[in-house]
Design a protein around this motif. Structure first.
Motif, PDB file in Angstrom:
ATOM      1  N   GLU A 132       0.813  -1.221   0.000  1.00 52.18           N
ATOM      2  CA  GLU A 132       0.000   0.000   0.000  1.00 52.18           C
ATOM      3  C   GLU A 132       0.849   1.276   0.000  1.00 52.18           C
ATOM      4  O   GLU A 132       0.574   2.214  -0.747  1.00 52.18           O
ATOM      5  CB  GLU A 132      -0.932   0.015   1.221  1.00 52.18           C
ATOM      6  CG  GLU A 132      -2.104  -0.943   1.125  1.00 52.18           C
ATOM      7  CD  GLU A 132      -3.183  -0.453   0.160  1.00 52.18           C
ATOM      8  OE1 GLU A 132      -2.978   0.529  -0.569  1.00 52.18           O
ATOM      9  OE2 GLU A 132      -4.254  -1.072   0.132  1.00 52.18           O
ATOM     10  N   ASN A 141      -2.097   8.499  -2.884  1.00 48.85           N
ATOM     11  CA  ASN A 141      -2.518   8.053  -4.207  1.00 48.85           C
ATOM     12  C   ASN A 141      -3.099   9.246  -4.961  1.00 48.85           C
ATOM     13  O   ASN A 141      -4.126   9.799  -4.565  1.00 48.85           O
ATOM     14  CB  ASN A 141      -3.561   6.935  -4.076  1.00 48.85           C
ATOM     15  CG  ASN A 141      -3.876   6.290  -5.408  1.00 48.85           C
ATOM     16  OD1 ASN A 141      -4.115   6.961  -6.402  1.00 48.85           O
ATOM     17  ND2 ASN A 141      -3.888   4.959  -5.415  1.00 48.85           N
ATOM     18  N   THR A 144      -6.845   8.308  -6.387  1.00 52.90           N
ATOM     19  CA  THR A 144      -7.972   8.118  -5.460  1.00 52.90           C
ATOM     20  C   THR A 144      -7.946   9.076  -4.270  1.00 52.90           C
ATOM     21  O   THR A 144      -8.974   9.311  -3.635  1.00 52.90           O
ATOM     22  CB  THR A 144      -7.974   6.684  -4.920  1.00 52.90           C
ATOM     23  OG1 THR A 144      -6.783   6.472  -4.138  1.00 52.90           O
ATOM     24  CG2 THR A 144      -8.014   5.678  -6.065  1.00 52.90           C
ATOM     25  N   ALA A 146      -6.212   8.347  -1.574  1.00 53.69           N
ATOM     26  CA  ALA A 146      -5.882   7.555  -0.384  1.00 53.69           C
ATOM     27  C   ALA A 146      -4.564   8.063   0.201  1.00 53.69           C
ATOM     28  O   ALA A 146      -3.649   8.449  -0.533  1.00 53.69           O
ATOM     29  CB  ALA A 146      -5.776   6.084  -0.750  1.00 53.69           C
ATOM     30  N   GLN A 151      -3.206   3.825   3.747  1.00 51.17           N
ATOM     31  CA  GLN A 151      -3.913   4.289   2.550  1.00 51.17           C
ATOM     32  C   GLN A 151      -5.424   4.380   2.791  1.00 51.17           C
ATOM     33  O   GLN A 151      -6.247   3.771   2.090  1.00 51.17           O
ATOM     34  CB  GLN A 151      -3.612   3.388   1.356  1.00 51.17           C
ATOM     35  CG  GLN A 151      -2.208   3.563   0.800  1.00 51.17           C
ATOM     36  CD  GLN A 151      -1.997   4.930   0.150  1.00 51.17           C
ATOM     37  OE1 GLN A 151      -2.435   5.173  -0.980  1.00 51.17           O
ATOM     38  NE2 GLN A 151      -1.315   5.823   0.862  1.00 51.17           N
ATOM     39  N   LEU A 153      -9.093   5.670   2.661  1.00 49.07           N
ATOM     40  CA  LEU A 153      -9.867   6.291   1.588  1.00 49.07           C
ATOM     41  C   LEU A 153     -11.331   6.407   2.015  1.00 49.07           C
ATOM     42  O   LEU A 153     -11.984   5.381   2.246  1.00 49.07           O
ATOM     43  CB  LEU A 153      -9.754   5.455   0.312  1.00 49.07           C
ATOM     44  CG  LEU A 153     -10.492   6.004  -0.920  1.00 49.07           C
ATOM     45  CD1 LEU A 153      -9.875   7.323  -1.364  1.00 49.07           C
ATOM     46  CD2 LEU A 153     -10.460   4.986  -2.069  1.00 49.07           C
ATOM     47  N   PHE A 194      -6.704  -8.227  -0.086  1.00 43.22           N
ATOM     48  CA  PHE A 194      -5.904  -7.377  -0.962  1.00 43.22           C
ATOM     49  C   PHE A 194      -5.359  -8.185  -2.146  1.00 43.22           C
ATOM     50  O   PHE A 194      -5.354  -7.692  -3.291  1.00 43.22           O
ATOM     51  CB  PHE A 194      -4.747  -6.753  -0.183  1.00 43.22           C
ATOM     52  CG  PHE A 194      -3.887  -5.848  -1.015  1.00 43.22           C
ATOM     53  CD1 PHE A 194      -4.204  -4.506  -1.159  1.00 43.22           C
ATOM     54  CD2 PHE A 194      -2.758  -6.342  -1.672  1.00 43.22           C
ATOM     55  CE1 PHE A 194      -3.414  -3.674  -1.945  1.00 43.22           C
ATOM     56  CE2 PHE A 194      -1.966  -5.511  -2.449  1.00 43.22           C
ATOM     57  CZ  PHE A 194      -2.298  -4.166  -2.587  1.00 43.22           C
ATOM     58  N   SER A 197      -8.235  -8.564  -4.606  1.00 43.24           N
ATOM     59  CA  SER A 197      -8.895  -7.391  -5.184  1.00 43.24           C
ATOM     60  C   SER A 197      -7.966  -6.202  -5.422  1.00 43.24           C
ATOM     61  O   SER A 197      -8.391  -5.215  -6.018  1.00 43.24           O
ATOM     62  CB  SER A 197     -10.036  -6.943  -4.266  1.00 43.24           C
ATOM     63  OG  SER A 197     -10.910  -8.012  -3.969  1.00 43.24           O
ATOM     64  N   ARG A 198      -6.769  -6.264  -4.910  1.00 40.47           N
ATOM     65  CA  ARG A 198      -5.814  -5.160  -4.974  1.00 40.47           C
ATOM     66  C   ARG A 198      -6.243  -3.970  -4.115  1.00 40.47           C
ATOM     67  O   ARG A 198      -5.751  -2.857  -4.296  1.00 40.47           O
ATOM     68  CB  ARG A 198      -5.562  -4.703  -6.419  1.00 40.47           C
ATOM     69  CG  ARG A 198      -5.230  -5.822  -7.394  1.00 40.47           C
ATOM     70  CD  ARG A 198      -4.078  -6.678  -6.947  1.00 40.47           C
ATOM     71  NE  ARG A 198      -2.821  -5.939  -6.828  1.00 40.47           N
ATOM     72  CZ  ARG A 198      -1.688  -6.451  -6.327  1.00 40.47           C
ATOM     73  NH1 ARG A 198      -1.683  -7.710  -5.859  1.00 40.47           N
ATOM     74  NH2 ARG A 198      -0.596  -5.725  -6.272  1.00 40.47           N
ATOM     75  N   TRP A 199      -7.129  -4.215  -3.218  1.00 45.85           N
ATOM     76  CA  TRP A 199      -7.508  -3.216  -2.215  1.00 45.85           C
ATOM     77  C   TRP A 199      -8.067  -3.966  -1.009  1.00 45.85           C
ATOM     78  O   TRP A 199      -8.360  -5.157  -1.090  1.00 45.85           O
ATOM     79  CB  TRP A 199      -8.536  -2.210  -2.763  1.00 45.85           C
ATOM     80  CG  TRP A 199      -9.827  -2.833  -3.225  1.00 45.85           C
ATOM     81  CD1 TRP A 199     -10.110  -3.310  -4.472  1.00 45.85           C
ATOM     82  CD2 TRP A 199     -10.994  -3.062  -2.428  1.00 45.85           C
ATOM     83  NE1 TRP A 199     -11.372  -3.834  -4.527  1.00 45.85           N
ATOM     84  CE2 TRP A 199     -11.947  -3.682  -3.275  1.00 45.85           C
ATOM     85  CE3 TRP A 199     -11.343  -2.809  -1.110  1.00 45.85           C
ATOM     86  CZ2 TRP A 199     -13.214  -4.054  -2.835  1.00 45.85           C
ATOM     87  CZ3 TRP A 199     -12.602  -3.171  -0.671  1.00 45.85           C
ATOM     88  CH2 TRP A 199     -13.528  -3.786  -1.529  1.00 45.85           C
ATOM     89  N   TYR A 200      -8.209  -3.305   0.077  1.00 42.61           N
ATOM     90  CA  TYR A 200      -8.761  -3.956   1.270  1.00 42.61           C
ATOM     91  C   TYR A 200      -9.652  -2.984   2.028  1.00 42.61           C
ATOM     92  O   TYR A 200      -9.610  -1.784   1.808  1.00 42.61           O
ATOM     93  CB  TYR A 200      -7.643  -4.477   2.181  1.00 42.61           C
ATOM     94  CG  TYR A 200      -6.903  -3.407   2.974  1.00 42.61           C
ATOM     95  CD1 TYR A 200      -7.084  -3.283   4.358  1.00 42.61           C
ATOM     96  CD2 TYR A 200      -6.025  -2.518   2.355  1.00 42.61           C
ATOM     97  CE1 TYR A 200      -6.402  -2.317   5.090  1.00 42.61           C
ATOM     98  CE2 TYR A 200      -5.351  -1.561   3.079  1.00 42.61           C
ATOM     99  CZ  TYR A 200      -5.542  -1.450   4.452  1.00 42.61           C
ATOM    100  OH  TYR A 200      -4.876  -0.491   5.180  1.00 42.61           O
TER     101      TYR A 200
END
Length: 200
Positions: A132, A141, A144, A146, A151, A153, A194, A197-200
């Protein structure tokens, strides 16, 4: 009756003679009384404001002690010393967390105190936040918005911890750990999310 050949006394001399005779008579009749007097004289002096109501005694709050005890002084010193110690610890953590390795150490300390997660869980957390932000509290980021080590958001979420989230890595770490616990229970579950999905 005037005697021929004798001068007539002046009126003033006559008055003085009469006054002297009266004084002699007064002293004659009053001297025994003064000599044998056993009279006692008492004088009563009225009290000013005797009928005024007595004022209420001052309460402890109204009377400040100008000379605090040694115990009170020691208590003040103890409080001041404790406050200074807390400030010193917070400052140390803040300065330490400005570097990635220091941020990891602070995260471990918070985990040990509040979450009791295992070393494996910390390994998952480390991998997650490397992806992250590389544990950089200034990371942002541009797409976004973040911000920070976790990160967040939107970044303003971190205000629930403190309003200094932009510059304080300890605030960011504190929020990130709480977020993981509430949403995923453990860092390893968050890391799994993560990776999918490449995010959490």
């Amino acid at each position: 009756m005037k005697v021929k050949g004798m001068p007539t006394p002046a009126p003033r001399v006559r008055r003085l003679s009469i006054a002297a005779a009266c004084l002699a008579f007064f002293l004659t009749i009053s001297e025994p009384a003064y000599a044998t007097s056993n009279l006692q004289v008492s004088v009563t002096i009225p009290m000013v404001g005797a009928n005024l109501e007595a004022s209420a005694p001052a309460t402890p709050e109204e009377v400040a002690d100008p000379n605090p005890s040694l115990l009170e002084l020691d208590a003040v010193k103890t409080v001041d010393a404790s406050s200074m110690a807390l400030i010193s610890v917070a400052a140390r953590k803040l300065e330490l967390a400005r570097q990635p390795d220091g941020a990891r150490a602070v995260a471990k300390e918070i985990i040990a105190a509040k979450y009791q997660w295992s070393e494996k869980q910390f390994t998952c957390l480390d991998q997650l936040w490397i992806k992250e932000s590389h544990w950089n509290y200034k990371a942002r980021n541009k797409v976004t918005g973040a911000h920070g080590i976790p990160q967040a958001l939107p970044a303003t979420k971190m205000e629930v911890v403190a309003t200094d989230w932009r510059t304080n890595p300890v605030t960011q770490i504190t929020w990130g750990l709480k977020y993981i616990e509430e949403r995923y229970e453990t860092p390893c579950k968050a890391w799994s999310k993560f990776k999918r999905s490449r995010w959490y």
